[in-house]
Design an enzyme around this catalytic site. Structure first.
Site, PDB file in Angstrom:
ATOM      1  N   SER A 171      41.974  49.601  44.113  1.00 24.83           N
ATOM      2  CA  SER A 171      40.547  50.371  44.001  1.00 24.83           C
ATOM      3  C   SER A 171      39.265  49.744  43.146  1.00 24.83           C
ATOM      4  O   SER A 171      40.232  49.297  42.063  1.00 24.83           O
ATOM      5  CB  SER A 171      40.461  51.863  44.445  1.00 24.83           C
ATOM      6  N   ASP A 172      38.450  49.219  43.558  1.00 28.85           N
ATOM      7  CA  ASP A 172      37.695  48.889  42.355  1.00 28.85           C
ATOM      8  C   ASP A 172      36.200  49.229  42.995  1.00 28.85           C
ATOM      9  O   ASP A 172      36.031  50.101  43.970  1.00 28.85           O
ATOM     10  CB  ASP A 172      37.644  47.494  42.813  1.00 28.85           C
ATOM     11  N   TYR A 180      45.992  47.724  51.815  1.00 26.59           N
ATOM     12  CA  TYR A 180      46.529  46.561  51.419  1.00 26.59           C
ATOM     13  C   TYR A 180      47.220  45.707  53.069  1.00 26.59           C
ATOM     14  O   TYR A 180      48.082  46.523  53.831  1.00 26.59           O
ATOM     15  CB  TYR A 180      47.362  45.573  50.576  1.00 26.59           C
ATOM     16  N   LYS A 215      43.703  42.721  33.313  1.00 26.01           N
ATOM     17  CA  LYS A 215      42.424  43.513  33.144  1.00 26.01           C
ATOM     18  C   LYS A 215      41.855  44.391  33.466  1.00 26.01           C
ATOM     19  O   LYS A 215      42.491  45.440  34.135  1.00 26.01           O
ATOM     20  CB  LYS A 215      42.068  42.321  34.717  1.00 26.01           C
ATOM     21  N   LYS A 266      39.232  47.293  36.099  1.00 25.33           N
ATOM     22  CA  LYS A 266      38.013  47.551  36.760  1.00 25.33           C
ATOM     23  C   LYS A 266      36.933  47.408  36.567  1.00 25.33           C
ATOM     24  O   LYS A 266      37.514  48.238  36.013  1.00 25.33           O
ATOM     25  CB  LYS A 266      38.900  47.572  38.162  1.00 25.33           C
ATOM     26  N   ASP A 307      36.352  42.793  35.463  1.00 24.97           N
ATOM     27  CA  ASP A 307      35.940  42.254  36.910  1.00 24.97           C
ATOM     28  C   ASP A 307      35.058  43.600  37.508  1.00 24.97           C
ATOM     29  O   ASP A 307      35.731  44.332  38.181  1.00 24.97           O
ATOM     30  CB  ASP A 307      37.210  42.588  37.666  1.00 24.97           C
ATOM     31  N   GLU A 356      34.316  39.246  35.946  1.00 27.18           N
ATOM     32  CA  GLU A 356      34.282  38.622  37.088  1.00 27.18           C
ATOM     33  C   GLU A 356      33.663  39.160  38.146  1.00 27.18           C
ATOM     34  O   GLU A 356      33.983  40.368  38.149  1.00 27.18           O
ATOM     35  CB  GLU A 356      36.438  39.000  37.417  1.00 27.18           C
ATOM     36  N   GLU A 395      37.195  34.694  44.710  1.00 27.31           N
ATOM     37  CA  GLU A 395      38.472  34.267  45.203  1.00 27.31           C
ATOM     38  C   GLU A 395      37.504  35.600  47.040  1.00 27.31           C
ATOM     39  O   GLU A 395      38.452  35.019  47.722  1.00 27.31           O
ATOM     40  CB  GLU A 395      39.275  35.957  44.943  1.00 27.31           C
ATOM     41  N   ASP A 443      42.211  31.326  45.965  1.00 31.02           N
ATOM     42  CA  ASP A 443      43.016  32.728  46.752  1.00 31.02           C
ATOM     43  C   ASP A 443      43.939  31.492  48.065  1.00 31.02           C
ATOM     44  O   ASP A 443      43.248  30.664  48.424  1.00 31.02           O
ATOM     45  CB  ASP A 443      41.889  33.651  47.616  1.00 31.02           C
ATOM     46  N   HIS A 486      43.352  34.369  41.364  1.00 30.51           N
ATOM     47  CA  HIS A 486      43.435  35.730  42.201  1.00 30.51           C
ATOM     48  C   HIS A 486      44.812  35.889  42.988  1.00 30.51           C
ATOM     49  O   HIS A 486      45.813  34.861  43.795  1.00 30.51           O
ATOM     50  CB  HIS A 486      42.212  35.538  43.279  1.00 30.51           C
ATOM     51  N   ALA A 487      44.958  36.999  42.382  1.00 31.71           N
ATOM     52  CA  ALA A 487      46.869  37.282  43.722  1.00 31.71           C
ATOM     53  C   ALA A 487      46.574  38.328  43.548  1.00 31.71           C
ATOM     54  O   ALA A 487      45.604  39.278  44.143  1.00 31.71           O
ATOM     55  CB  ALA A 487      47.539  36.711  43.018  1.00 31.71           C
ATOM     56  N   GLU A 513      47.135  35.316  38.207  1.00 35.37           N
ATOM     57  CA  GLU A 513      46.980  37.321  38.274  1.00 35.37           C
ATOM     58  C   GLU A 513      48.485  37.930  39.021  1.00 35.37           C
ATOM     59  O   GLU A 513      49.004  37.190  39.683  1.00 35.37           O
ATOM     60  CB  GLU A 513      45.691  37.744  39.214  1.00 35.37           C
TER      61      GLU A 513
END
Length: 441
Positions: A25-26, A34, A219, A221, A249, A275, A304, A327, A354-355, A385
């Protein structure tokens, strides 16, 4: 390499209900599930298959599946040897079909589908050679590797000769760097501790666990609420101490001026980068933010959701980012990422992929190993990441040791999924999704 004719290409919609626990979640994606469009290529050699995927966050995966099916006729019937002997031409075939390119070109759903197919083709090639993909790339003759790249639209930033010169120059010391990676691994950072939907208790526990496991780069969010961000960043910075690295990010949350003001408010926590501060397509906006934040020592990272090599070219030309985030599924697979990695080397901008997601860690580890061993020869301000989710569903999952990616040793691109996991999570009729529908009733 045997003559291997491709006789079938299948694609399935595979989804994991990560939204139930707020994983991923961001500020912009509050309830991601996912997911992947999962491709399997079969050949006349029953023992040789290629596996590929492209990542999504749930709804819409079925559209990517349709696009893969639409492109599959360009793949089935060709031999692996035919494809890799003119890989640039094959990339153009997929990305520039006279009718299909209209719904791109080289962007959006059609590019995600292209990536899924090409990821499977690269996996097939690496398996045929008996090498993990990173090793296939590292061992490849520079001239052959250049022939895998479509330089169309980027020669004003990077010519074929410049790219070849970068690869030839990097051959000095590459064996030593390869041995270093096999011994020590590639530095990683974690995003698993601070998803936006996590409670402070979760955040504190996960951060404490990560520190105990040796993680030094974290990192967070941000972007939903400024006071909440200040509190959470303060909590993380206090836990990790003054010397460990912090990044933030925003996942495209802000307008340009808002991004500058918001990040300035977080400057006391000394983030290395912000980010995706604004719209991922706004190159000039990123350039403005980069210039505004430079005096306070905060860089801009993005990529990404950058569609293709042309956008990366412009980001680099405009000094709009200080960290390139490739990505493995957003752009046109390895072919296009090779171009981006080489452009980043020319502009001397570090690549920090980005991962996370599902399968992205497995894929992108190969690209960053190639970058260090065969292109950049540098680890300064570079890290990849890592998100500790869903690796158990892969036949060759990532191997993290001392907060570093250890190089894969199995042949291929590491994205073959366990068939049991695919069947259980296939949408909408897999066991997992049937059970969720029952619970919703």
């Amino acid at each position: 390499m045997l003559r291997n004719k491709i006789i079938n290409l299948t694609v399935r919609d595979v989804r994991f209900p990560t939204s139930l626990e707020q994983h991923g979640s961001d500020a912009m994606h509050t309830d991601p599930d996912y997911s992947v469009a999962y491709v399997v290529i079969e050949t006349t050699n029953a023992e040789l298959k290629g596996y590929g995927l492209t990542f999504t966050v749930g709804k819409g995966t079925e559209i990517v599946v349709c696009a893969v099916k639409a492109l599959s006729s360009l793949v089935v019937g060709r031999t692996l040897e035919e494809i890799v002997s003119n890989f640039r031409g094959f990339y153009r075939l997929l990305s520039s079909d006279g009718q299909m390119r209209w719904i791109g070109p080289e962007k959006g759903v059609i590019q995600l589908a292209t990536a899924a197919i090409l990821n499977a083709v690269w996996d097939l090639w690496a398996r045929a050679e008996g090498k993990p993909l990173w090793k296939l790339l590292v061992d490849m003759d520079p001239a052959q590797l250049i022939r895998c790249i479509d330089f169309r639209y980027i020669t004003d930033a990077l010519t074929e000769q410049e790219a070849l010169d970068i690869l030839i120059k990097a051959r000095e010391g590459n064996q030593t760097r390869e041995e270093q990676m096999l011994r020590e691994g590639y530095p990683a950072y974690t995003t698993s501790c601070a998803w936006l939907g996590y409670t402070d208790q979760q955040l504190t526990q996960l951060c404490s666990d990560a520190l105990a496991q040796g993680w030094t780069k974290f990192k967070v969010k941000v972007g939903a609420d400024i006071q909440d961000d200040i509190r959470r960043c303060g909590l993380i910075r206090k836990m990790i101490g003054p010397n460990n690295i912090l990044m933030v990010d925003a996942n495209q949350r802000w307008d340009v001026a808002e991004a500058v003001a918001w990040v300035t408010s977080l400057a006391e926590f000394r983030p290395l980068w912000i980010e995706e501060p604004t719209c991922p397509d706004d190159i000039l906006g990123h350039a403005f933010i980069s210039k505004a934040l430079a005096p306070i020592g905060i860089g801009v990272a993005t990529g990404e959701q950058c569609h293709n090599r042309v956008m990366f070219k412009q980001f680099l030309q405009a000094s709009a980012l200080q960290f390139v985030q490739i990505d493995s599924c957003r752009v046109g697979s390895v072919n296009e990422n090779l171009a981006i990695v080489l452009m980043a080397a020319k502009f001397n901008v570090p690549v920090c992929p980005h991962a996370g997601g599902v399968g992205l860690c497995e894929l992108v580890q190969h690209l960053i190993l190639f970058d260090y061993i065969a292109v950049s020869a540098s680890l300064h301000n570079r890290m990849c990441e890592y998100v500790d989710h869903l690796h158990e569903h892969f036949r060759s999952p990532t191997n993290i040791r001392n907060a570093c990616y250890m190089p894969p040793t199995d042949p291929g691109f590491s994205c073959e999924m366990l068939e049991e996991s695919v069947q259980k999570h296939q949408f909408p009729d897999g066991e997992v999704w049937k059970n969720i529908r029952k619970q919703d009733k």
